[in-house]
Write a protein that holds these residues in place. Sequence first.
Motif, PDB file in Angstrom:
ATOM      1  N   THR A   1       0.867  -1.167   0.000  1.00 33.56           N
ATOM      2  CA  THR A   1       0.000   0.000   0.000  1.00 33.56           C
ATOM      3  C   THR A   1       0.906   1.219   0.000  1.00 33.56           C
ATOM      4  OG1 THR A   1      -1.663  -1.197   1.258  1.00 33.56           O
ATOM      5  CG2 THR A   1      -1.825   1.211   1.258  1.00 33.56           C
TER       6      THR A   1
ATOM      7  N   ASN B   1       1.181   8.477  -2.247  1.00 30.39           N
ATOM      8  CA  ASN B   1       1.872   9.183  -3.318  1.00 30.39           C
ATOM      9  C   ASN B   1       1.682  10.689  -3.163  1.00 30.39           C
ATOM     10  OD1 ASN B   1       1.643   6.531  -4.020  1.00 30.39           O
ATOM     11  ND2 ASN B   1       0.769   6.888  -6.011  1.00 30.39           N
TER      12      ASN B   1
ATOM     13  N   GLY C   1      -7.811   3.996 -13.416  1.00 27.99           N
ATOM     14  CA  GLY C   1      -7.441   3.943 -12.006  1.00 27.99           C
ATOM     15  C   GLY C   1      -6.842   2.610 -11.576  1.00 27.99           C
ATOM     16  N   GLN C   2      -6.481   1.784 -12.530  1.00 23.38           N
ATOM     17  CA  GLN C   2      -5.855   0.494 -12.238  1.00 23.38           C
ATOM     18  C   GLN C   2      -5.281  -0.059 -13.527  1.00 23.38           C
ATOM     19  OE1 GLN C   2      -8.854  -2.114 -10.771  1.00 23.38           O
ATOM     20  NE2 GLN C   2     -10.009  -2.128 -12.662  1.00 23.38           N
TER      21      GLN C   2
ATOM     22  N   TRP D   1      -1.794  -2.726 -10.268  1.00 25.48           N
ATOM     23  CA  TRP D   1      -1.995  -1.668  -9.297  1.00 25.48           C
ATOM     24  C   TRP D   1      -3.444  -1.206  -9.355  1.00 25.48           C
ATOM     25  CZ3 TRP D   1      -3.559   3.229 -10.840  1.00 25.48           C
ATOM     26  CH2 TRP D   1      -3.490   3.488 -12.211  1.00 25.48           C
ATOM     27  N   LYS D   2      -3.891  -0.629  -8.255  1.00 26.47           N
ATOM     28  CA  LYS D   2      -5.249  -0.087  -8.184  1.00 26.47           C
ATOM     29  C   LYS D   2      -5.223   1.161  -7.324  1.00 26.47           C
ATOM     30  CE  LYS D   2     -10.002  -1.159  -7.155  1.00 26.47           C
ATOM     31  NZ  LYS D   2     -10.981  -2.160  -6.774  1.00 26.47           N
ATOM     32  N   GLN D   3      -5.733   2.261  -7.871  1.00 32.93           N
ATOM     33  CA  GLN D   3      -5.750   3.526  -7.144  1.00 32.93           C
ATOM     34  C   GLN D   3      -6.764   3.474  -6.019  1.00 32.93           C
ATOM     35  OE1 GLN D   3      -5.885   6.967  -9.630  1.00 32.93           O
ATOM     36  NE2 GLN D   3      -6.454   8.336  -7.958  1.00 32.93           N
ATOM     37  N   SER D   4      -6.401   4.078  -4.891  1.00 36.92           N
ATOM     38  CA  SER D   4      -7.312   4.196  -3.755  1.00 36.92           C
ATOM     39  C   SER D   4      -8.188   5.433  -3.926  1.00 36.92           C
ATOM     40  CB  SER D   4      -6.508   4.333  -2.455  1.00 36.92           C
ATOM     41  OG  SER D   4      -5.643   3.243  -2.301  1.00 36.92           O
TER      42      SER D   4
ATOM     43  N   ALA E   1      -9.312   9.108  -3.758  1.00 42.81           N
ATOM     44  CA  ALA E   1      -8.515  10.337  -3.802  1.00 42.81           C
ATOM     45  C   ALA E   1      -8.625  11.108  -2.488  1.00 42.81           C
ATOM     46  CB  ALA E   1      -8.990  11.217  -4.954  1.00 42.81           C
TER      47      ALA E   1
ATOM     48  N   TRP F   1      -2.398  11.069  -3.301  1.00 40.46           N
ATOM     49  CA  TRP F   1      -3.298   9.940  -3.513  1.00 40.46           C
ATOM     50  C   TRP F   1      -2.581   8.660  -3.117  1.00 40.46           C
ATOM     51  CZ3 TRP F   1      -1.980   6.484  -7.543  1.00 40.46           C
ATOM     52  CH2 TRP F   1      -0.953   6.925  -8.369  1.00 40.46           C
TER      53      TRP F   1
ATOM     54  N   HIS G   1      -2.360   4.058  -3.585  1.00 35.69           N
ATOM     55  CA  HIS G   1      -2.710   2.892  -4.381  1.00 35.69           C
ATOM     56  C   HIS G   1      -2.200   1.631  -3.702  1.00 35.69           C
ATOM     57  CE1 HIS G   1       1.448   3.258  -5.863  1.00 35.69           C
ATOM     58  NE2 HIS G   1       1.342   1.981  -6.177  1.00 35.69           N
TER      59      HIS G   1
ATOM     60  N   TYR H   1      -0.746  -2.457  -4.696  1.00 31.10           N
ATOM     61  CA  TYR H   1      -0.156  -3.189  -5.806  1.00 31.10           C
ATOM     62  C   TYR H   1       0.104  -4.637  -5.406  1.00 31.10           C
ATOM     63  CZ  TYR H   1       4.445  -3.439  -3.686  1.00 31.10           C
ATOM     64  OH  TYR H   1       5.480  -3.749  -2.848  1.00 31.10           O
TER      65      TYR H   1
END
Length: 167
Positions: A31, A34, A115-116, A141-144, A146, A154, A156, A158
């Motif tokens: 986790t 960024n 977003g992923q 990867w997947k963005q969390s 915002a 932000w 993410h 992985y």
Amino acid sequence: MYKKLFGFAILSLFGVGSLLAGSSVFKAEGTCANKHSAMRTMGELPLHFAGEMNCIDRVQIKGEKIDAGSTCTYSGQTTLGQPPILSWTVTCQLYDAKGDSIFWRSSGSNPLAAGQGPGKTSIISGTGKYKGISGSGTMTWKQSVANVTDPMRWGHTYKGSLKIHMP
């Protein structure tokens, strides 16, 4: 003739066995938080960006589970098209509790709004007990969600799996 064939078979098995002896699987998931530190447009597009992130990582090397952290820099750009594509590169130093490190790099191209997505990963080098490590594989990867109070920040998650070789 059978002795020569048998001898060749035995030598071949020893050769394959010695090649596979240092091979293993490196699995990682983490986790990351960024922060974009630079964004620049060249004309209207593409949008270039760069930043840094810190991750909490759970790693498995040759069956040994290791809690680790990593410090990374990333850069990328968007390109026009339907849909716009995000091309990115991330370079990280993963470190364990004893300070031994693995340096790795991931890159990919994914639809901007997705977003992923997937990426390719390779290990650049290592220090301490990881000295001489090499390998490559894939990651996702997947963005969390915002950060609404700071849109430049932000996160993410992985997951990655690499085939590695250690001396």
